[in-house]
Design a protein around this motif. Structure first.
Motif: not given
Length: 254
Positions: A16, A19-20, A23-24, A27, A70-71
């Motif tokens: 996470m 990749v993110g 933000t990941g 999350a 999440g954003s």
């Protein structure tokens, strides 16, 4: 000794973050926070607090954590949160109406051996427990659908400055229809995948179709998946409507 579960959690966290990015990471932290909220929810109900009230408050907190962590876009998260609250209100009303007629509270015959020798006089109505379960089980699907539709509409607004706001709802509705099939299949296969062993057991016990379909365990889980379906479908028009209202309000204030 390190457990396999801990290893999977570490792999999930690393992926996470890779990749993110930030933000990941947020999350992943939201998952931990939501688990804590669920634990508090269970504890408060077991201590005798009103199950529905506790569940509604916990659901709002879970939706807020899931969406806002999440954003990074405030417009997307606010639109998604407001629409999710509306969907949650619709689902709660629906659950309160239909759950007395479903007769799925308590345990099925398959649980008799596990419960033998245990007291069921725990001071909590099983109907309240199943109501809370049905509400909480729909939150992930509702949040996912709302954030997906809100993100799609916001990107459309940013890339099309001359977009006709009167048609924003129809654009959002079209975006939502694209994610409905995927979201419903996610819920559907998640349900059957998690209960595959139970289904095989039913077959081995030579259950007839009527016994299979009316089994309390199956009926309870299938009812929850249907509530999730309704939540996903309801999230599409409600998110588009909320976004349209907020865009019009912000445009009028400029």
């Amino acid at each position: 000794m390190v457990s396999a579960t801990l290893i999977l959690m570490i792999i999930l966290a690393v992926l996470m973050v890779i990749v993110g990015g930030a933000t990941g990471l947020r999350a992943f932290l939201s998952i931990i926070l939501n688990f804590a909220v669920l634990f508090v929810n269970i504890a408060l109900i077991s201590w005798g607090f009103p199950a529905l009230t506790v569940t509604i408050i916990s659901s709002l907190v879970i939706l807020a954590i899931t969406i806002f962590m999440g954003s990074d876009d405030d417009q997307i998260t606010q639109n998604a949160f407001y629409s999710s609250v509306l969907v949650l209100a619709v689902l709660i009303g629906l659950i309160l109406i239909i759950h007395p007629h479903l007769m799925i509270q308590g345990f099925g015959n398959e649980n008799n051996e596990d419960l033998e020798g245990m007291s069921l006089l725990i001071g909590i109505k099983f109907s309240d427990v199943i109501t809370s379960t049905m509400i909480i089980s729909s939150l992930g699907a509702v949040a996912e659908a709302s954030i997906a539709v809100s993100t799609g509409i916001q990107e459309l607004i940013e890339t099309t400055p001359d977009l006709d706001l009167t048609k924003l709802f129809s654009h959002g509705y079209e975006i939502g229809k694209e994610i409905i099939g995927t979201a419903l299949n996610t819920l559907f296969f998640g349900f059957f995948g998690s209960f595959l062993g139970l289904f095989i057991w039913y077959v081995k016990l030579n259950y007839r179709f009527s016994e299979f379909f009316n089994n309390k365990i199956f009926a309870a889980e299938f009812s929850m998946i249907l509530i999730g379906f309704i939540g996903v479908i309801s999230a599409v028009p409600l998110t588009a409507w909320v976004t349209q209202l907020r865009v019009r309000k912000n445009s009028g204030s400029l």
